[in-house]
Design a protein around this motif. Structure first.
Motif, PDB file in Angstrom:
ATOM      1  N   UNK A 178      -3.983 -37.457 -35.698  1.00 41.46           N
ATOM      2  CA  UNK A 178      -3.498 -38.636 -34.972  1.00 41.46           C
ATOM      3  C   UNK A 178      -3.983 -39.950 -35.575  1.00 41.46           C
ATOM      4  N   UNK A 179      -4.970 -39.892 -36.476  1.00 44.31           N
ATOM      5  CA  UNK A 179      -5.460 -41.085 -37.167  1.00 44.31           C
ATOM      6  C   UNK A 179      -4.794 -41.271 -38.525  1.00 44.31           C
ATOM      7  N   UNK A 180      -3.879 -40.346 -38.890  1.00 43.85           N
ATOM      8  CA  UNK A 180      -3.166 -40.449 -40.149  1.00 43.85           C
ATOM      9  C   UNK A 180      -3.859 -39.790 -41.332  1.00 43.85           C
ATOM     10  N   UNK A 181      -5.001 -39.137 -41.098  1.00 41.35           N
ATOM     11  CA  UNK A 181      -5.712 -38.468 -42.192  1.00 41.35           C
ATOM     12  C   UNK A 181      -5.012 -37.152 -42.511  1.00 41.35           C
ATOM     13  N   UNK A 182      -4.847 -36.868 -43.805  1.00 44.04           N
ATOM     14  CA  UNK A 182      -4.142 -35.673 -44.251  1.00 44.04           C
ATOM     15  C   UNK A 182      -5.125 -34.540 -44.492  1.00 44.04           C
ATOM     16  N   UNK A 183      -4.823 -33.364 -43.969  1.00 37.32           N
ATOM     17  CA  UNK A 183      -5.670 -32.189 -44.121  1.00 37.32           C
ATOM     18  C   UNK A 183      -4.893 -31.046 -44.753  1.00 37.32           C
ATOM     19  N   UNK A 240     -13.152 -36.718 -34.733  1.00 39.56           N
ATOM     20  CA  UNK A 240     -12.938 -38.161 -34.599  1.00 39.56           C
ATOM     21  C   UNK A 240     -11.595 -38.492 -33.972  1.00 39.56           C
ATOM     22  N   UNK A 241     -10.572 -37.676 -34.242  1.00 40.67           N
ATOM     23  CA  UNK A 241      -9.235 -37.912 -33.683  1.00 40.67           C
ATOM     24  C   UNK A 241      -9.127 -37.445 -32.235  1.00 40.67           C
ATOM     25  N   UNK A 242     -10.174 -36.787 -31.706  1.00 46.54           N
ATOM     26  CA  UNK A 242     -10.189 -36.394 -30.304  1.00 46.54           C
ATOM     27  C   UNK A 242      -9.789 -34.963 -30.019  1.00 46.54           C
ATOM     28  N   UNK A 243      -9.358 -34.209 -31.023  1.00 56.35           N
ATOM     29  CA  UNK A 243      -8.951 -32.825 -30.825  1.00 56.35           C
ATOM     30  C   UNK A 243     -10.126 -31.879 -31.057  1.00 56.35           C
TER      31      UNK A 243
END
Length: 79
Positions: A30-35, A65-68
């Motif tokens: 949700x923060x736009x970071x790619x995994x 950090x994204x809350x999940x």
């Protein structure tokens, strides 16, 4: 070739510490970071094939950090 990469990354006898989310596939959070996700067995196989000896492994789930709440792994291995 894998031994060459290992020697370039670590001093002889050096220790690799790795911590990452577990899973399969790829996605953005949700923060736009790619995994890109790997399973625990895939990571063990990659380390072993590269000539590392696994010395520590811990799996768990925590809120990131994204809350999940997601599964993760921490590993240590030596060259």
């Amino acid at each position: 070739a894998s031994d060459v990469y290992k020697r370039q990354a670590l001093h002889p006898g050096g220790i690799l510490h790795l911590a990452m989310k577990l899973g399969t596939g790829e996605k953005r959070d949700d923060l736009g970071r790619f995994y890109t996700y790997y399973t625990a067995q895939e990571l063990k196989d990659i380390l072993t094939q590269a000539g590392f000896t696994l010395t520590f492994e811990r799996e768990g789930q925590e809120k990131g950090l994204a809350g999940d709440v997601e599964p993760f792994i921490m590993m240590s291995a030596h060259a």
